[in-house]
Design an enzyme around this catalytic site. Structure first.
Site, PDB file in Angstrom:
ATOM      1  N   HIS A 309       0.876  -1.172   0.000  1.00 28.09           N
ATOM      2  CA  HIS A 309       0.000   0.000   0.000  1.00 28.09           C
ATOM      3  C   HIS A 309       0.912   1.220   0.000  1.00 28.09           C
ATOM      4  O   HIS A 309       1.811   1.301   0.830  1.00 28.09           O
ATOM      5  CB  HIS A 309      -0.885   0.021   1.244  1.00 28.09           C
ATOM      6  CG  HIS A 309      -1.904  -1.063   1.289  1.00 28.09           C
ATOM      7  ND1 HIS A 309      -2.300  -1.669   2.470  1.00 28.09           N
ATOM      8  CD2 HIS A 309      -2.623  -1.663   0.311  1.00 28.09           C
ATOM      9  CE1 HIS A 309      -3.216  -2.582   2.215  1.00 28.09           C
ATOM     10  NE2 HIS A 309      -3.425  -2.604   0.906  1.00 28.09           N
ATOM     11  N   TRP A 566       4.382  -0.665   4.915  1.00 21.97           N
ATOM     12  CA  TRP A 566       4.748  -1.855   5.689  1.00 21.97           C
ATOM     13  C   TRP A 566       3.673  -2.939   5.549  1.00 21.97           C
ATOM     14  O   TRP A 566       3.430  -3.707   6.460  1.00 21.97           O
ATOM     15  CB  TRP A 566       4.988  -1.496   7.162  1.00 21.97           C
ATOM     16  CG  TRP A 566       5.916  -0.343   7.326  1.00 21.97           C
ATOM     17  CD1 TRP A 566       7.290  -0.376   7.302  1.00 21.97           C
ATOM     18  CD2 TRP A 566       5.575   1.041   7.513  1.00 21.97           C
ATOM     19  NE1 TRP A 566       7.807   0.888   7.460  1.00 21.97           N
ATOM     20  CE2 TRP A 566       6.781   1.780   7.593  1.00 21.97           C
ATOM     21  CE3 TRP A 566       4.367   1.727   7.611  1.00 21.97           C
ATOM     22  CZ2 TRP A 566       6.806   3.158   7.773  1.00 21.97           C
ATOM     23  CZ3 TRP A 566       4.395   3.105   7.785  1.00 21.97           C
ATOM     24  CH2 TRP A 566       5.598   3.800   7.863  1.00 21.97           C
ATOM     25  N   HIS A 567       3.052  -2.983   4.362  1.00 20.46           N
ATOM     26  CA  HIS A 567       1.946  -3.914   4.117  1.00 20.46           C
ATOM     27  C   HIS A 567       2.228  -4.805   2.917  1.00 20.46           C
ATOM     28  O   HIS A 567       1.316  -5.148   2.168  1.00 20.46           O
ATOM     29  CB  HIS A 567       0.644  -3.135   3.851  1.00 20.46           C
ATOM     30  CG  HIS A 567       0.118  -2.380   5.012  1.00 20.46           C
ATOM     31  ND1 HIS A 567      -0.963  -1.509   4.920  1.00 20.46           N
ATOM     32  CD2 HIS A 567       0.495  -2.354   6.310  1.00 20.46           C
ATOM     33  CE1 HIS A 567      -1.208  -0.976   6.104  1.00 20.46           C
ATOM     34  NE2 HIS A 567      -0.331  -1.470   6.969  1.00 20.46           N
ATOM     35  N   CYS A 568       3.475  -5.185   2.673  1.00 21.68           N
ATOM     36  CA  CYS A 568       3.780  -5.914   1.440  1.00 21.68           C
ATOM     37  C   CYS A 568       3.260  -7.352   1.488  1.00 21.68           C
ATOM     38  O   CYS A 568       3.186  -7.976   2.544  1.00 21.68           O
ATOM     39  CB  CYS A 568       5.270  -5.870   1.136  1.00 21.68           C
ATOM     40  SG  CYS A 568       6.361  -6.331   2.470  1.00 21.68           S
TER      41      CYS A 568
END
Length: 663
Positions: A309, A566-568
């Site tokens: 994101h 930090w949403h990979c």
């Protein structure tokens, strides 16, 4: 407790998902030996983890709880290299994340197009994980007996209600439960992964691992240990080779082998899980040979389909009478002592919140959509139009400046935190060497699809108007906003003289001193608003009119400041091995999370997601952990109540309750 060299089940990676998997499986059958291998340090009662209000410390470049991956330079980021932090501590992201409780939409999981992964299949697992610690109008979709606690925290900054009222004036209605799996446009008082009873962060490791280890002796924890590769024997994943997290002697690498009798679950995360598979011989044969690895299983999808994101921040000045966390974060000793003492006395106060008190999920109106470029309009029609539960953007309010306080003047701030929920862009990550310490070839793909720009520009404008309708608002932090042309009506403006004097006090000799026309102060509100009952403002600043040059300035700002949220996810996708519309390079896993071409090996972390999810991904990581544990249990022949795998409640010891174990 001595660590054996052979286990029934090995879980590789103790992050948000891996801790859940290991804890659940250790409670599937207490005769099973479960090993959990984690590259980071143990997080047990680490105050940098359990104190919610100090989470920004974990994002610093000298953090001991995070690792930082640097990407290749990207023309889509104006030549920048993206930096993507990943947790490097037991509990993974759940130990260091922003603690925002956000669920995906029902269509997100249906879009995985995988048997057993539809929302109706997964809802019982969502409920199983959580204890929802607030009044609830939707008891059918929330859980009340799970190990992970959800609450508003034990403190709320006043920016919360101000933001909600301002959002309502922007056509974003207040919603009691924005995490009901169907609502895609609304604002809410944001819930947090914080235990209301203790004021502590509710992380995966304390909930699943430490609670189990304090009550049973069949879960073995191996920290500060990096997974090198998986060893395959006769077509089955039989063992794992590990190395120390940091090389002790590069000339004489140290290896250790752990074996698994029944199952290996890879849960090293979106960045590391594909690298482990590639070092083990799973991946694109051409890329593997180029990296010096002998191909074992042809799976070109390993390391592809990288998604995230895309996030950027917009900070604002606030009036001095309002409260923020800035002085605490900046290091004011008196304030820090008061705040720490309050938390250790009763688990309340500013340390018992993340300062992210409210936020929105939004979709554009037909009029707003018509003002965006044609490429996004086409993408919207294809991806969003028939899925009304999918938001396009998220933004939330942070009760302070989120960033390095040494780079800005003392004062009080608020920050708008935006992220794109479903980017069209895709990236990749691949090994460059068999060496487990070697840096990968990493292209996260940020903004490489032109359709991602229009909603980011729209969100900046939308959140800026929300900020300007808040009573807190006292101007922009001009250095952290787009560089609009000097003559533009959209130009960012500094505090007005009255607010500067209020901050400076009667003895300050320079408040309001301007160097020519370098900066311009905010003008007094002039626009009347008849809807002031809900907007919290009788007088408003007039809506900003943006021209083409202004839009270019915003686009340039986004390219220079967009970063990971930090949403990979996505690099070991579930999907048909031959590929599909959403997994173009070929699936890595079948619908039961088994790696194609080998027996006894599953992947259980965010890398399994073939498509994006519109949420802060801790929720999805826990869900994947629960699903993976259930799949393993079923494969081992368990059924019925055994698959409840109930974990004990984590309870603080006497010493831990006293607060003597502080820093």
């Amino acid at each position: 407790m001595a660590i054996p060299e052979e286990f029934d089940i090995l879980v590789l990676g103790g992050g948000s998902s891996g801790s859940c998997i290991a804890g659940r499986l250790a409670n599937l059958d207490h005769s099973l030996k479960v090993g959990l291998i984690e590259a980071g340090e143990n997080n047990l009662n680490n105050p940098w983890v359990y104190l919610p209000g100090i989470y920004p410390r974990n994002m610093k470049l000298d953090s001991k709880t995070a690792s930082f991956y640097t990407s290749n330079p990207s023309p889509h980021l104006n030549g920048r290299r993206a930096i993507v932090p990943c947790a490097n501590v037991l509990g993974g992201g759940s130990s260091i994340n922003f603690m925002m409780y956000t669920r995906g939409s029902a269509s997100d999981y249906d879009d995985f197009q995988a048997e057993g992964w539809k929302t109706k299949d997964l809802l019982p697992l969502m409920k199983k994980t959580e204890t929802y610690q607030r009044a609830c109008n939707n008891p059918d979709i929330h859980g009340f007996e799970g190990p992970i606690k959800v609450s508003f925290g034990n403190y709320t900054y006043p920016v919360c209600q101000d933001f909600l009222r301002a959002s309502e004036s922007q056509g974003i209605p207040y919603v009691d439960d924005l995490e009901d799996l169907v609502t895609a446009h609304g604002a809410e008082h944001w819930l947090k992964w914080i235990n209301r009873d203790t004021g502590r962060r509710s992380d995966s490791a304390h909930a699943f691992v430490h609670s189990t280890m304090r009550n049973h002796d069949n879960l073995y924890l191996i920290c500060n240990t990096k997974v090198d590769k998986i060893i395959v024997e006769d077509g089955r994943a039989a063992a794992v080779r590990t190395v120390p997290s940091k090389p002790l002697n590069p000339k004489k690498p140290s290896h250790k082998i752990y074996r698994a009798r029944k199952q290996i679950v890879l849960s090293c995360g979106t960045i590391s899980s594909p690298l482990v598979l590639q070092r083990s011989g799973f991946g694109d044969p051409i890329k593997l040979r180029a990296a010096g690895v002998k191909p074992l299983v042809n799976l070109p999808g390993v390391g592809r389909n990288f998604q995230d994101h895309y996030c950027f921040f917009s900070p604002y000045r606030i009036k001095p009478q309002y409260e923020s966390f800035d002085d605490f974060v900046r290091g004011d000793a008196e304030i820090q002592k008061r705040v720490f003492d309050q938390w250790y006395a009763n688990g309340t106060g500013p340390l018992a919140t993340n300062g992210i008190e409210a936020g929105v999920k939004i979709r554009p109106t037909p009029e707003e959509l018509s003002q965006m470029d044609e490429s996004f309009q086409e993408g919207y029609r294809e991806y969003f139009e028939d899925k009304p539960d999918k938001p396009v953007m998220h933004y939330s309010i942070i009760a302070g400046f989120f960033g390095d306080h040494t780079k800005i003047p003392p004062g009080k701030y608020m920050t708008m935190f935006h992220f794109l929920e479903y980017p069209f862009s895709r990236g990749s990550i691949h090994i460059t060497s068999p060496d487990p310490y070697a840096a990968p070839d990493f292209d996260p793909g940020f903004m490489n699809d032109e359709r991602d720009m229009a909603p980011m520009v729209w969100a900046y404008k939308k959140s800026r108007e929300t900020a300007r309708r808040m009573d807190h608002f006292a101007g922009e932090v001009t250095s952290h906003h787009p560089l609009f042309p000097y003559s533009s009506e959209a130009r960012a403006l500094e505090m007005d003289l009255e607010t500067s004097n209020a901050y400076g006090g009667p003895l300050n000799l320079s408040a309001g001193l301007a160097h020519g026309s370098w900066t311009q102060p905010l003008k007094k509100p002039t626009a009347k608003n008849e809807g002031h009952v809900t907007s919290n403002q009788v007088e408003l600043h007039p809506d900003i009119e943006y021209d083409e040059e202004d839009d270019k300035a915003i686009e340039n700002y986004i390219r220079e400041h967009t970063e990971t949220t930090w949403h990979c996810l996505g690099t070991c996708s579930i999907g048909p091995r031959e590929g599909s519309k959403i997994v173009k390079w070929g699936g890595v896993l079948d619908h039961r999370s088994n790696v194609y071409g080998v027996k006894g090996l599953k992947v259980g972390d965010l890398s399994v997601c073939p498509d994006n999810v519109g949420c802060n991904t801790y929720t999805t990581a826990l869900l994947i952990g629960e699903k993976t544990a259930t799949l393993v249990g079923e494969d081992l022949g368990y059924s019925g109540e055994a698959l409840d795998m109930t974990v004990p409640q984590f309870k603080l010891g006497t010493y831990e309750k006293t607060g003597l174990a502080r820093f």
